[in-house]
Motif scaffolding. Sequence first.
Motif, PDB file in Angstrom:
ATOM      1  N   ALA A 227     100.129 -10.507 -94.954  1.00 18.02           N
ATOM      2  CA  ALA A 227      98.965 -11.374 -94.744  1.00 18.02           C
ATOM      3  C   ALA A 227      99.376 -12.839 -94.719  1.00 18.02           C
ATOM      4  O   ALA A 227      98.917 -13.617 -93.871  1.00 18.02           O
ATOM      5  CB  ALA A 227      97.933 -11.128 -95.837  1.00 18.02           C
ATOM      6  N   ALA A 228     100.255 -13.237 -95.631  1.00 19.93           N
ATOM      7  CA  ALA A 228     100.714 -14.627 -95.691  1.00 19.93           C
ATOM      8  C   ALA A 228     101.497 -14.992 -94.434  1.00 19.93           C
ATOM      9  O   ALA A 228     101.312 -16.073 -93.859  1.00 19.93           O
ATOM     10  CB  ALA A 228     101.576 -14.833 -96.935  1.00 19.93           C
ATOM     11  N   SER A 229     102.374 -14.098 -94.016  1.00 17.45           N
ATOM     12  CA  SER A 229     103.178 -14.348 -92.826  1.00 17.45           C
ATOM     13  C   SER A 229     102.286 -14.431 -91.585  1.00 17.45           C
ATOM     14  O   SER A 229     102.467 -15.295 -90.720  1.00 17.45           O
ATOM     15  CB  SER A 229     104.220 -13.233 -92.648  1.00 17.45           C
ATOM     16  OG  SER A 229     105.129 -13.541 -91.614  1.00 17.45           O
ATOM     17  N   PHE A 230     101.293 -13.548 -91.522  1.00 19.56           N
ATOM     18  CA  PHE A 230     100.380 -13.546 -90.387  1.00 19.56           C
ATOM     19  C   PHE A 230      99.552 -14.825 -90.352  1.00 19.56           C
ATOM     20  O   PHE A 230      99.352 -15.419 -89.290  1.00 19.56           O
ATOM     21  CB  PHE A 230      99.458 -12.319 -90.470  1.00 19.56           C
ATOM     22  CG  PHE A 230      98.564 -12.153 -89.283  1.00 19.56           C
ATOM     23  CD1 PHE A 230      99.089 -11.823 -88.038  1.00 19.56           C
ATOM     24  CD2 PHE A 230      97.191 -12.321 -89.392  1.00 19.56           C
ATOM     25  CE1 PHE A 230      98.267 -11.667 -86.921  1.00 19.56           C
ATOM     26  CE2 PHE A 230      96.355 -12.166 -88.294  1.00 19.56           C
ATOM     27  CZ  PHE A 230      96.899 -11.834 -87.062  1.00 19.56           C
ATOM     28  N   LEU A 231      99.086 -15.280 -91.513  1.00 17.42           N
ATOM     29  CA  LEU A 231      98.303 -16.506 -91.573  1.00 17.42           C
ATOM     30  C   LEU A 231      99.120 -17.701 -91.095  1.00 17.42           C
ATOM     31  O   LEU A 231      98.620 -18.561 -90.364  1.00 17.42           O
ATOM     32  CB  LEU A 231      97.794 -16.753 -93.004  1.00 17.42           C
ATOM     33  CG  LEU A 231      97.001 -18.054 -93.215  1.00 17.42           C
ATOM     34  CD1 LEU A 231      95.800 -18.112 -92.285  1.00 17.42           C
ATOM     35  CD2 LEU A 231      96.565 -18.178 -94.671  1.00 17.42           C
ATOM     36  N   HIS A 232     100.384 -17.757 -91.488  1.00 17.71           N
ATOM     37  CA  HIS A 232     101.255 -18.835 -91.020  1.00 17.71           C
ATOM     38  C   HIS A 232     101.359 -18.807 -89.503  1.00 17.71           C
ATOM     39  O   HIS A 232     101.291 -19.845 -88.830  1.00 17.71           O
ATOM     40  CB  HIS A 232     102.652 -18.705 -91.643  1.00 17.71           C
ATOM     41  CG  HIS A 232     103.597 -19.768 -91.174  1.00 17.71           C
ATOM     42  ND1 HIS A 232     104.765 -19.469 -90.491  1.00 17.71           N
ATOM     43  CD2 HIS A 232     103.557 -21.122 -91.274  1.00 17.71           C
ATOM     44  CE1 HIS A 232     105.399 -20.593 -90.201  1.00 17.71           C
ATOM     45  NE2 HIS A 232     104.692 -21.608 -90.663  1.00 17.71           N
ATOM     46  N   GLY A 233     101.519 -17.605 -88.951  1.00 18.14           N
ATOM     47  CA  GLY A 233     101.586 -17.478 -87.495  1.00 18.14           C
ATOM     48  C   GLY A 233     100.296 -17.906 -86.826  1.00 18.14           C
ATOM     49  O   GLY A 233     100.304 -18.612 -85.805  1.00 18.14           O
ATOM     50  N   VAL A 234      99.163 -17.513 -87.392  1.00 26.68           N
ATOM     51  CA  VAL A 234      97.863 -17.843 -86.811  1.00 26.68           C
ATOM     52  C   VAL A 234      97.598 -19.349 -86.838  1.00 26.68           C
ATOM     53  O   VAL A 234      97.104 -19.917 -85.854  1.00 26.68           O
ATOM     54  CB  VAL A 234      96.730 -17.103 -87.567  1.00 26.68           C
ATOM     55  CG1 VAL A 234      95.368 -17.635 -87.149  1.00 26.68           C
ATOM     56  CG2 VAL A 234      96.808 -15.610 -87.302  1.00 26.68           C
ATOM     57  N   LEU A 235      97.929 -20.009 -87.939  1.00 28.93           N
ATOM     58  CA  LEU A 235      97.668 -21.441 -88.053  1.00 28.93           C
ATOM     59  C   LEU A 235      98.564 -22.277 -87.128  1.00 28.93           C
ATOM     60  O   LEU A 235      98.268 -23.440 -86.865  1.00 28.93           O
ATOM     61  CB  LEU A 235      97.845 -21.898 -89.506  1.00 28.93           C
ATOM     62  CG  LEU A 235      96.791 -21.373 -90.480  1.00 28.93           C
ATOM     63  CD1 LEU A 235      97.087 -21.845 -91.896  1.00 28.93           C
ATOM     64  CD2 LEU A 235      95.384 -21.789 -90.062  1.00 28.93           C
TER      65      LEU A 235
END
Length: 362
Positions: A227-235
């Motif tokens: 989830a953290a890695s995905f959020l970084h990618g999304v932002l």
Amino acid sequence: RLASAAQAIREHRHELAWIADLIKRRLARCDQEGGEWTADNEYCWRFALGGSEVPEETEERAAKLFEKGDYDRAAAIFRFLVDSFEDYAEGHNYLGQIALERGRVEEAISHFERTVEVGRRLFPKRIGKRSYWSDVSTRPYMRGLQNLASALERAGRHEEALAVTETLGGECGDGVTSAYLRSSIHLNCGRWVEAAKAAIGLREIYPTQSLVGALALFEVGQRSAAAASFLHGVLNHPRAARILLGERTTTPTTYEEGEDHNEGVNLSRALKQFLAKQSRDSREFFRRLLKDPSFSALEKELAETERKWEAVRMTGSREPFQRMMEMRTPKFAENEAAKLVGSSMMLIDRGGSHGSNGKVQR
């Protein structure tokens, strides 16, 4: 007209059209008076000193056609050039990219192999790894290796692709590009831990790699980290994240949005084999994250911060810029994602539910 003659003309219509256009442009300029930069002496020394290199004007014209997506005319010119200049490695590279855009993967592989072969001949007698990118003569070889690895992966020839990345990292000293290519290869092969390590190691340089890392982390049961890695990618790349999940996006209206879109398309192509067999649990997990109110609020805040920065960037105020940069860091994403763990059961790690339990070092 003989039918055979008509057929020959049809087969080479783009080459003939280019030559006709070249002749037309030359005829239009032949009556121009000579000047300091066009004059030659009676022995034609300037012409002779021009050597046997590819004419810059012709190469630029073909490259522009390629960039516009006019692949038929671009390919015709590049074929003419590689037939005329045996050391023109970039021509083979362009032909490989055109074949890849058309979905002719095996044809692309042949062109990239030729790029590597011809490019290697251009090397100086002695050259160190540190000089590979700074020395112009080595670049066609390195570009050929990069594209060859990608094409081999598209063809499902994983081990051959990995071998090419080893050459790129070992012989050429380009460890960053080598790791970038390996992350996708490992994910397609189901080597989740290796994929996550390679991707996470590059996220500061290439934030899209956080999306690759997220997919791999989910498969080893590390949902909070995913989830953290995905959020970084999304932002950093909201459009790329949505394209990767098969979500619809609006038409890009700015240069940045266009680049984000292209990142998503390229990443989807690189991960085609993984995405074809991605589990429903994986897809639903990341789609739920996109729809989570906390995720949406962060995206909106970042978009508003970006607008504020555009409005004040010439006045000297740097507060919006500092906040924008902070929100795009992995640390910020980790802190924000951690807040979701307590409020959503889907973010609790389930070690062993998907593949290996191997821990990934950050």
